[in-house]
Design a protein around this motif. Structure first.
Motif, PDB file in Angstrom:
ATOM      1  N   ARG A   1      -2.156  18.599 -20.463  1.00  0.00           N
ATOM      2  CA  ARG A   1      -0.972  18.390 -21.418  1.00  0.00           C
ATOM      3  C   ARG A   1       0.311  19.170 -21.301  1.00  0.00           C
ATOM      4  NH1 ARG A   1      -1.659  15.651 -27.299  1.00  0.00           N
ATOM      5  NH2 ARG A   1      -2.640  13.971 -25.771  1.00  0.00           N
ATOM      6  N   GLY A   2       1.407  18.568 -21.211  1.00  0.00           N
ATOM      7  CA  GLY A   2       2.556  19.411 -21.179  1.00  0.00           C
ATOM      8  C   GLY A   2       2.748  20.329 -19.941  1.00  0.00           C
ATOM      9  N   GLN A   3       2.028  20.504 -18.935  1.00  0.00           N
ATOM     10  CA  GLN A   3       2.006  21.308 -17.952  1.00  0.00           C
ATOM     11  C   GLN A   3       1.593  20.721 -16.621  1.00  0.00           C
ATOM     12  OE1 GLN A   3      -0.757  24.313 -18.458  1.00  0.00           O
ATOM     13  NE2 GLN A   3      -1.765  23.394 -19.876  1.00  0.00           N
ATOM     14  N   ARG A   4       2.211  21.438 -15.479  1.00  0.00           N
ATOM     15  CA  ARG A   4       2.101  20.779 -14.275  1.00  0.00           C
ATOM     16  C   ARG A   4       0.778  21.478 -13.732  1.00  0.00           C
ATOM     17  NH1 ARG A   4       6.497  18.243 -11.492  1.00  0.00           N
ATOM     18  NH2 ARG A   4       7.456  16.593 -13.283  1.00  0.00           N
ATOM     19  N   VAL A   5      -0.129  20.840 -13.040  1.00  0.00           N
ATOM     20  CA  VAL A   5      -1.126  21.316 -12.429  1.00  0.00           C
ATOM     21  C   VAL A   5      -1.215  21.065 -10.983  1.00  0.00           C
ATOM     22  CG1 VAL A   5      -3.742  21.072 -12.332  1.00  0.00           C
ATOM     23  CG2 VAL A   5      -2.390  20.944 -14.681  1.00  0.00           C
TER      24      VAL A   5
ATOM     25  N   ASN B   1       2.817  15.893  -9.092  1.00  0.00           N
ATOM     26  CA  ASN B   1       2.229  15.402 -10.508  1.00  0.00           C
ATOM     27  C   ASN B   1       0.797  15.161 -10.561  1.00  0.00           C
ATOM     28  OD1 ASN B   1       4.621  14.618 -12.471  1.00  0.00           O
ATOM     29  ND2 ASN B   1       5.196  14.061 -10.588  1.00  0.00           N
ATOM     30  N   TRP B   2      -0.012  16.306  -9.927  1.00  0.00           N
ATOM     31  CA  TRP B   2      -1.507  16.376  -9.823  1.00  0.00           C
ATOM     32  C   TRP B   2      -2.266  16.030 -11.176  1.00  0.00           C
ATOM     33  CZ3 TRP B   2      -5.169  16.623  -5.888  1.00  0.00           C
ATOM     34  CH2 TRP B   2      -4.742  16.738  -4.475  1.00  0.00           C
ATOM     35  N   GLU B   3      -1.498  16.256 -12.407  1.00  0.00           N
ATOM     36  CA  GLU B   3      -2.063  16.266 -13.628  1.00  0.00           C
ATOM     37  C   GLU B   3      -2.487  14.596 -13.980  1.00  0.00           C
ATOM     38  OE1 GLU B   3       2.637  16.385 -14.216  1.00  0.00           O
ATOM     39  OE2 GLU B   3       0.868  17.385 -12.936  1.00  0.00           O
ATOM     40  N   VAL B   4      -1.864  13.719 -13.145  1.00  0.00           N
ATOM     41  CA  VAL B   4      -2.147  12.309 -13.510  1.00  0.00           C
ATOM     42  C   VAL B   4      -3.743  11.878 -13.106  1.00  0.00           C
ATOM     43  CG1 VAL B   4       0.445  11.472 -13.116  1.00  0.00           C
ATOM     44  CG2 VAL B   4      -1.265  11.341 -10.994  1.00  0.00           C
ATOM     45  N   LEU B   5      -4.364  12.868 -12.277  1.00  0.00           N
ATOM     46  CA  LEU B   5      -5.763  12.730 -12.046  1.00  0.00           C
ATOM     47  C   LEU B   5      -6.541  12.954 -13.265  1.00  0.00           C
ATOM     48  CD1 LEU B   5      -6.047  13.916  -8.344  1.00  0.00           C
ATOM     49  CD2 LEU B   5      -5.407  11.795  -9.254  1.00  0.00           C
ATOM     50  N   GLY B   6      -5.993  13.556 -14.181  1.00  0.00           N
ATOM     51  CA  GLY B   6      -6.873  14.052 -15.427  1.00  0.00           C
ATOM     52  C   GLY B   6      -7.456  12.707 -15.933  1.00  0.00           C
ATOM     53  N   GLU B   7      -6.810  11.782 -15.826  1.00  0.00           N
ATOM     54  CA  GLU B   7      -7.553  10.310 -16.362  1.00  0.00           C
ATOM     55  C   GLU B   7      -8.784   9.997 -15.798  1.00  0.00           C
ATOM     56  OE1 GLU B   7      -6.283   5.733 -16.937  1.00  0.00           O
ATOM     57  OE2 GLU B   7      -5.862   6.708 -14.964  1.00  0.00           O
TER      58      GLU B   7
ATOM     59  N   GLN C   1       7.257   8.824 -18.771  1.00  0.00           N
ATOM     60  CA  GLN C   1       6.520  10.068 -18.179  1.00  0.00           C
ATOM     61  C   GLN C   1       5.452   9.830 -17.319  1.00  0.00           C
ATOM     62  OE1 GLN C   1       7.231  12.867 -19.995  1.00  0.00           O
ATOM     63  NE2 GLN C   1       8.642  11.213 -20.945  1.00  0.00           N
ATOM     64  N   PRO C   2       5.305  10.743 -16.337  1.00  0.00           N
ATOM     65  CA  PRO C   2       4.302  10.545 -15.172  1.00  0.00           C
ATOM     66  C   PRO C   2       2.974   9.782 -15.626  1.00  0.00           C
ATOM     67  CG  PRO C   2       5.182  12.663 -14.888  1.00  0.00           C
ATOM     68  CD  PRO C   2       5.704  11.967 -16.417  1.00  0.00           C
ATOM     69  N   ALA C   3       2.542   8.844 -14.930  1.00  0.00           N
ATOM     70  CA  ALA C   3       1.322   8.168 -15.221  1.00  0.00           C
ATOM     71  C   ALA C   3       0.437   7.785 -14.029  1.00  0.00           C
ATOM     72  CB  ALA C   3       1.627   6.987 -16.232  1.00  0.00           C
ATOM     73  N   THR C   4      -0.584   7.123 -14.601  1.00  0.00           N
ATOM     74  CA  THR C   4      -1.488   6.702 -13.335  1.00  0.00           C
ATOM     75  C   THR C   4      -0.753   6.024 -12.183  1.00  0.00           C
ATOM     76  OG1 THR C   4      -3.376   6.438 -14.887  1.00  0.00           O
ATOM     77  CG2 THR C   4      -3.539   5.229 -12.846  1.00  0.00           C
ATOM     78  N   PRO C   5      -0.933   6.526 -10.732  1.00  0.00           N
ATOM     79  CA  PRO C   5      -0.209   5.911  -9.781  1.00  0.00           C
ATOM     80  C   PRO C   5      -0.456   4.489  -9.648  1.00  0.00           C
ATOM     81  CG  PRO C   5      -0.900   8.113  -9.353  1.00  0.00           C
ATOM     82  CD  PRO C   5      -1.556   7.628 -10.389  1.00  0.00           C
TER      83      PRO C   5
ATOM     84  N   ASP D   1       0.872  -1.198  -0.058  1.00  0.00           N
ATOM     85  CA  ASP D   1      -0.022   0.092  -0.018  1.00  0.00           C
ATOM     86  C   ASP D   1       0.601   1.211   0.120  1.00  0.00           C
ATOM     87  OD1 ASP D   1       1.147  -0.164   2.428  1.00  0.00           O
ATOM     88  OD2 ASP D   1      -0.767  -0.222   3.458  1.00  0.00           O
ATOM     89  N   VAL D   2       2.174   1.012  -0.484  1.00  0.00           N
ATOM     90  CA  VAL D   2       2.958   2.318  -0.698  1.00  0.00           C
ATOM     91  C   VAL D   2       2.696   3.001  -1.883  1.00  0.00           C
ATOM     92  CG1 VAL D   2       5.250   3.076  -0.551  1.00  0.00           C
ATOM     93  CG2 VAL D   2       4.580   1.438   1.074  1.00  0.00           C
ATOM     94  N   PRO D   3       2.120   4.207  -2.043  1.00  0.00           N
ATOM     95  CA  PRO D   3       1.541   4.667  -3.301  1.00  0.00           C
ATOM     96  C   PRO D   3       2.987   4.934  -3.906  1.00  0.00           C
ATOM     97  CG  PRO D   3       1.108   6.135  -1.603  1.00  0.00           C
ATOM     98  CD  PRO D   3       1.664   4.936  -0.999  1.00  0.00           C
ATOM     99  N   MET D   4       2.956   5.004  -5.502  1.00  0.00           N
ATOM    100  CA  MET D   4       4.094   5.367  -6.310  1.00  0.00           C
ATOM    101  C   MET D   4       3.608   5.757  -7.554  1.00  0.00           C
ATOM    102  SD  MET D   4       7.160   2.725  -7.298  1.00  0.00           S
ATOM    103  CE  MET D   4       6.377   2.186  -8.712  1.00  0.00           C
ATOM    104  N   LEU D   5       4.321   6.741  -7.859  1.00  0.00           N
ATOM    105  CA  LEU D   5       4.035   7.319  -9.523  1.00  0.00           C
ATOM    106  C   LEU D   5       4.470   6.305 -10.440  1.00  0.00           C
ATOM    107  CD1 LEU D   5       2.875   9.958 -10.866  1.00  0.00           C
ATOM    108  CD2 LEU D   5       5.379  10.633 -11.110  1.00  0.00           C
ATOM    109  N   SER D   6       3.551   6.128 -11.211  1.00  0.00           N
ATOM    110  CA  SER D   6       4.048   5.156 -12.603  1.00  0.00           C
ATOM    111  C   SER D   6       4.817   5.960 -13.492  1.00  0.00           C
ATOM    112  CB  SER D   6       2.489   4.537 -13.011  1.00  0.00           C
ATOM    113  OG  SER D   6       2.315   3.661 -12.245  1.00  0.00           O
ATOM    114  N   ARG D   7       5.375   5.353 -14.335  1.00  0.00           N
ATOM    115  CA  ARG D   7       6.031   6.118 -15.461  1.00  0.00           C
ATOM    116  C   ARG D   7       5.875   5.352 -16.782  1.00  0.00           C
ATOM    117  NH1 ARG D   7       8.686   8.708 -11.416  1.00  0.00           N
ATOM    118  NH2 ARG D   7       9.398  10.593 -11.566  1.00  0.00           N
ATOM    119  N   THR D   8       5.019   5.747 -17.506  1.00  0.00           N
ATOM    120  CA  THR D   8       4.778   4.967 -18.879  1.00  0.00           C
ATOM    121  C   THR D   8       5.526   5.884 -20.040  1.00  0.00           C
ATOM    122  OG1 THR D   8       2.604   5.946 -19.326  1.00  0.00           O
ATOM    123  CG2 THR D   8       2.578   3.728 -18.195  1.00  0.00           C
ATOM    124  N   HIS D   9       6.458   5.169 -20.691  1.00  0.00           N
ATOM    125  CA  HIS D   9       7.214   5.687 -21.843  1.00  0.00           C
ATOM    126  C   HIS D   9       8.157   6.990 -20.783  1.00  0.00           C
ATOM    127  CE1 HIS D   9       4.504   4.147 -24.773  1.00  0.00           C
ATOM    128  NE2 HIS D   9       3.623   4.465 -24.013  1.00  0.00           N
TER     129      HIS D   9
END
Length: 480
Positions: A434-438, A399-405, A191-195, A181-189
């Motif tokens: 896209r392309g920016q931090r939120v 990387n709050w932008e990953v919540l866009g999904e 790039q930051p992706a769904t945790p 249950d230790v959350p971690m940012l994923s990186r697909t390609h």
């Protein structure tokens, strides 16, 4: 002062002392030198000495098998004492035996013939010198070799390699459960992706490796003892009354191997190619583990626990280099280079026999050795890792932008439920992220202005990157 003839030492053309003439043997390869302790257990199964011991064992058991089953007219079963003394030739096989065999082979210039003579020398002391002609009866060298290699490889896999590999997978599985249950940012390609969670990602690795171990554990080790071209021609010529297929099948299966009824002079080695492909696949997955762990170390997700007294860099005192994982990568690549070559070479033989397999198979131990060394290094590397949870948390918060999904998927669900104003959810989130931090405040402001149903809005406003991990923690339970 010039060296006298009495004190002259051997030197290389460059004038250096010739290390090859040192009083103690100096290893040419790293597995027999620098890394010998890590791979030593394989010596009992895949060394030249172990091969010769297994050859002796096969010859001895063949003699006992023939007499116990009254295959040849004029023979009777050996007494329990005689069988015990015969088998003692194998159990008492030692360094002196290796030396004696080498001396015999220097005369015969044939390794298997040397084994036949080695056993023949010992029959008078057992009181069965009349059975000397029964040693190696009906056999071509490959009858002995294929069974000996099968026994050695089977022993190495089941007693050394598999236990080490299973222990490593268990170690990774434990890490997965501990960090489920230790959350971690994923990186697909990249790039930051769904945790995800660290535990779930480790569980993926352990699951993949486990599947390969299950395949390897089901390996069939084939063998044959059917003569010079696989026809039992000499057997039938000598004793036409015997059911030689039954005799051969019973013998091979009695050794704990699977009988191969159709061969040329050689057992076809297909089972070896299949095994090496599976081990190579395990190696490749483990190589991926090494590169991922190395990358996580480089971005600070893992801290390496320093070893007291150890040097990380010869010039930069602050460094603790991920050498265990780098060493493992190299050894896995070398192992796979050999395993791939063995798998490709051993399945091909000109007509009924050529000797390419003889030289190739002498490198089986080297291939296993580099894999075993890599497993050892990965295990030691994992032992010195500490999870930097604060670094993982900080990365997620950046990387709050990953919540866009999540947001656009909720909008789609809301649209289907009839909530108005949910048009073009993907495009609207793309424009925002896209392309920016939120940051968190901007994301929550955006959510509040969407016109979602109260329940959906409340759910999204409570969501953070660290909480957006789905059921990652529960997925760890799929580990065996």
């Amino acid at each position: 002062m010039p060296e006298s003839a009495a004190t002259a030492v051997s030197r290389t053309p460059s004038g250096r002392l010739a290390l090859a003439n040192a009083s103690e043997q100096i290893a040419l390869g790293p597995l027999d030198g620098r890394y010998q302790s890590a791979v030593a257990p394989l010596v009992d199964y895949l060394s030249e000495a172990a091969l010769n011991r297994d050859r002796v064992a096969v010859e001895v058991e063949w003699l006992i098998h023939l007499t116990s089953n009254n295959v040849l007219p004029g023979t009777t079963p050996l007494s329990a004492e005689q069988q015990e003394k015969l088998r003692a030739i194998v159990t008492e096989f030692d360094a002196a035996s290796v030396k004696e065999l080498a001396e015999i082979e220097a005369v015969t210039v044939h390794d298997v013939k040397a084994v036949e003579y080695y056993i023949g020398r010992r029959l008078p002391a057992i009181g069965i010198e009349n059975l000397t002609a029964l040693v190696h009866f009906g056999c071509t060298s490959e009858d002995i070799n294929n069974l000996s290699y099968a026994l050695g490889i089977k022993g190495a896999v089941e007693s050394v390699w598999l236990p080490a590999a299973r222990a490593l997978v268990a170690q990774i599985s434990t890490m997965a459960r501990d960090n489920r249950d230790v959350p971690m940012l994923s990186r697909t390609h990249g790039q930051p992706a769904t945790p995800t969670t660290l535990g779930k990602e480790l569980a993926v690795t352990a699951h993949r490796l486990t599947r390969q171990l299950e395949r390897i554990s089901k390996t069939e080790y084939l063998g044959k003892i059917n003569g010079a071209t696989g026809t039992y021609a000499a057997h039938v010529a000598a004793v036409p009354s015997a059911d030689w297929q039954s005799v051969g099948k019973g013998f091979v299966e009695g050794l704990g191997l699977t009988w191969n009824p159709l061969t040329t002079q050689i057992e076809s080695h297909d089972w070896q190619a299949e095994l090496y492909a599976d081990i190579a696949r395990f190696n490749r997955i483990l190589h991926n583990v090494c590169t991922d762990i190395w990358s996580y170390i480089s971005i600070g997700y893992f801290r390496q626990i320093p070893v007291a007294g150890a040097t990380g860099s010869s010039t930069m005192p602050h460094k603790v280099n991920p050498i265990r994982f780098e060493n493992a990568e190299a050894n896995l690549e070398i192992s796979n280079g050999l395993l791939d070559t063995l798998g490709a070479t051993l399945v091909t033989s000109r007509w009924q026999r050529d000797l390419t397999d003889s030289s190739s198979q002498r490198n089986i131990g080297v291939a296993f050795g580099h894999s075993l060394l890599a497993i050892s290094n990965v295990s030691k590397g994992l032992e010195r890792l500490d999870v930097a949870e604060e670094v993982l948390a900080a990365d997620l918060d950046q990387n709050w932008e990953v919540l866009g999904e999540a947001i656009q998927m909720v909008m789609r669900a809301e649209a289907i439920a009839g909530v108005e104003g949910m048009e073009n959810p993907y495009e609207r989130l793309k424009d925002l992220t896209r392309g920016q931090r939120v940051d968190g405040a901007r994301m929550q402001e955006f959510v509040s202005g969407l016109g979602l149903s109260p329940e959906a809005q409340e759910r999204l406003l409570a969501l953070t990157p660290g909480l957006y991990t789905g059921i990652a923690d529960a997925l760890v339970d799929h580990l065996k």
